[in-house]
Design an enzyme around this catalytic site. Structure first.
Site, mmCIF file in Angstrom:
data_model
loop_
_atom_site.group_PDB
_atom_site.id
_atom_site.type_symbol
_atom_site.label_atom_id
_atom_site.label_comp_id
_atom_site.label_asym_id
_atom_site.label_seq_id
_atom_site.Cartn_x
_atom_site.Cartn_y
_atom_site.Cartn_z
ATOM 1 N N GLU A 267 0.857 -1.187 0.000
ATOM 2 C CA GLU A 267 0.000 0.000 0.000
ATOM 3 C C GLU A 267 0.883 1.224 0.000
ATOM 4 O OE1 GLU A 267 -2.770 0.488 3.274
ATOM 5 O OE2 GLU A 267 -3.066 -1.673 3.431
ATOM 6 N N GLU A 321 -13.857 5.448 -0.228
ATOM 7 C CA GLU A 321 -14.710 4.529 0.540
ATOM 8 C C GLU A 321 -15.448 5.318 1.618
ATOM 9 O OE1 GLU A 321 -12.551 0.711 1.503
ATOM 10 O OE2 GLU A 321 -10.959 1.765 0.439
ATOM 11 N N LYS A 324 -15.375 4.468 5.650
ATOM 12 C CA LYS A 324 -14.159 4.383 6.461
ATOM 13 C C LYS A 324 -14.250 5.380 7.609
ATOM 14 C CE LYS A 324 -10.180 3.146 5.279
ATOM 15 N NZ LYS A 324 -8.787 3.184 4.831
ATOM 16 N N GLU A 330 -9.395 9.887 5.249
ATOM 17 C CA GLU A 330 -9.495 8.427 5.157
ATOM 18 C C GLU A 330 -10.488 7.988 4.080
ATOM 19 O OE1 GLU A 330 -8.039 5.732 6.647
ATOM 20 O OE2 GLU A 330 -6.541 7.160 7.359
#
Ligand code: NAG
Ligand code: NAG
Ligand code: NAG
Length: 475
Positions: A267, A321, A324, A330
């Protein structure tokens, strides 16, 4: 790549004229780049659409999942995309014994492989950071028994590893001082690296300059021009934080005698939106970081201590997303929004960014062709029903002033009828410069003879070969 384009099964992409491709040639190097496909969201498209989208419309050829969701694994069957699937942290104790590993492979791999190109199994995620002694103690045995279970099943191509946060290091600055945390170095990392060396599998780390920058080091973190950081031991002047983090990992590995083991980046990423007042969190900086990251890891340049190496890399993340937890950032690590529109372009899009801005313009309904009135479809007069019907529309991203200039130019041409976009006309709504420009530019193009140069408009025109109102039905 040109071959892939022509063979693309999607009608959507086949609609784009060669003109667009000539103006925006695809990059020529055959790079390999991965993304993390996280799904902490309630608005993501079905996995099969995601897999088709990645295959047909991007150069992304590797995907990392955070679990072993069968619907997701199945969705990638036949795409050739290389998949990392993740075994749950809680499965690690049972995976550390052969019967448990064997049944995990039977349940999670055998039904899908080789139809789905599973390339690696990640055993848990950032296990050392959990500080869970039971999981940590079973981690290396789990790597070994899963590897043995895969071999026994005949799945020799599938690799086994486990991703680490940089919290595994007790020292990382300067990079030459990099070392693993005491207590884990000989007991966990030496046998783990020995496993990777023997099985020719990568040690996977998650370097995030995003979590390490201060206002002073922002440019250093973003691969932008900066004064650099000097390592007095190696006398290397580091010009970016990613290299420094990777070399700190390398130093730690070398200290144990395992500098030859491959490293992969599980990542890394940068958010495109944050909370008010956060410095360095915006679309430009996210595009800069991820764009340079991809270039850097695929360039073959390596890092100062690992010259000429390439790093198998998975950008975090595919989608924004929405579920999250934590700060706004985030939820904004994605390269794409849930409707597949790019948050920014880092060169992974087939067809170049002009295609995508056109896509955005059309998808937002900013064309008259989105109305039901036949006279407005395609953004204006319909071309003669020949085999090669062509429309001229405004590219997304053109400024309002440029669009207005195009409207004025087209509509002041004797013979071009712009009454439909005037107040009360059938194509007046939506009353936006983009919509009216689509009408007027196409009206001009049809009238003037449909030459490529009739749709140039200072490069703010795009020729399309299908009625724009039909473009995005698939979505
Ligand atoms: C699986 O992915 C790897 C890595 O990208 C690639 O080299 C290989 O050709 C793929 N296999 C298939 C069958 O597509
Ligand atoms: C390190 O590199 C940067 C950028 O090239 C340069 O500006 C700086 O002077 C260098 N510093 C040292 C100590 O060599
Ligand atoms: C890296 O590549 C360059 C250019 O091909 C070569 O000169 C150099 O020796 C290589 N370095 C290593 C450590 O392989």
């Amino acid at each position: 790549m040109a071959k892939n384009l022509c063979n693309s099964p999607t009608p959507l992409f086949a609609l784009i004229l060669p003109m667009l491709l000539l103006n925006y040639p695809l990059s020529s190097n055959a790079f390999s780049i991965g993304v993390n496909y996280g799904a902490l969201a309630d608005n993501l498209p079905p996995p099969a659409q995601v897999a088709a989208f990645l295959k047909d419309r991007t150069f992304i050829d590797r995907v990392k999942l955070f679990d072993s969701n069968p619907d997701m694994i199945r969705a990638f069957a036949g795409t050739g995309i290389a998949l990392i699937i993740t075994a749950a942290n809680s499965d690690i104790p049972s995976l550390s014994r052969l019967p448990g590993a064997t049944s995990w492979v039977a349940n999670n791999i055998s039904p899908f492989y080789p139809a789905t190109n599973i390339s690696l199994i990640a055993v848990g995620n950032e296990i050392l950071a959990t500080a869970d002694r039971n999981l940590i103690a079973h981690l290396v045995p789990a790597l070994r028994s899963l590897s043995a279970a895969l071999s026994a099943a005949g799945f020799h191509q599938i690799r086994v590893s486990t991703p680490h946060s940089l919290g595994i290091l007790s020292a990382s600055e300067p990079p030459s001082s990099g070392r693993f945390r005491r207590g884990y170095d000989r007991v966990i990392f030496a046998p783990m690296l020995d496993f990777h060396r023997k099985s020719k599998t990568p040690f996977v780390v998650n370097p995030y300059p995003y979590f390490g920058y201060s206002s002073r080091t922002l440019n250093y973190a973003l691969f932008k021009p900066n004064p650099g950081f000097f390592d007095p031991v190696t006398r290397i002047n580091y010009t970016n934080m990613f290299d420094a983090q990777m070399d700190a990992v390398f130093s730690a590995m070398s200290r144990l005698g395992y500098g030859d083991v491959q490293i992969a980046v599980g990542e890394s990423g940068w958010p495109s939106a944050g909370d008010p007042g956060q410095v360095g969190i915006n679309v430009e900086d996210a595009a800069s970081y991820n764009g340079q990251l991809i270039q850097h890891v695929t360039s073959g340049k390596g890092t100062p201590l690992m010259p000429n190496r390439t790093f198998e890399t998975y950008v975090f993340s595919l989608f924004n997303e929405d579920l999250k937890p934590g700060p706004t950032a985030e939820r904004n690590f994605g390269l794409f929004r849930p409707d597949f529109s790019p948050v920014y372009d880092v060169g992974v899009l087939r067809g170049g960014s002009q295609f995508w801005s056109l896509y955005a313009a059309l998808k937002n309904g900013n064309v008259n062709g989105m109305t039901n009135d036949k006279r407005c479809q395609g953004g204006g007069p319909t071309p003669a029903p020949t085999a090669a019907s062509k429309w001229c529309v405004a590219a997304g991203g053109a400024t309002e002033a440029a669009l207005q200039a195009n409207i004025d130019y087209a509509c002041s041409t004797a013979g071009v009828d712009c009454r439909p976009i005037q107040a009360g006309g059938p194509c007046f709504d939506p009353n936006t410069a983009q919509a009216h420009a689509n009408y007027a530019m196409n009206a001009y193009y049809q009238f003037a003879g449909r030459h490529v140069f009739n749709c140039d408009f200072g490069r703010t025109g795009v020729i399309v070969t299908k009625n724009p109102s039909e473009y995005f039905r698939a979505f």
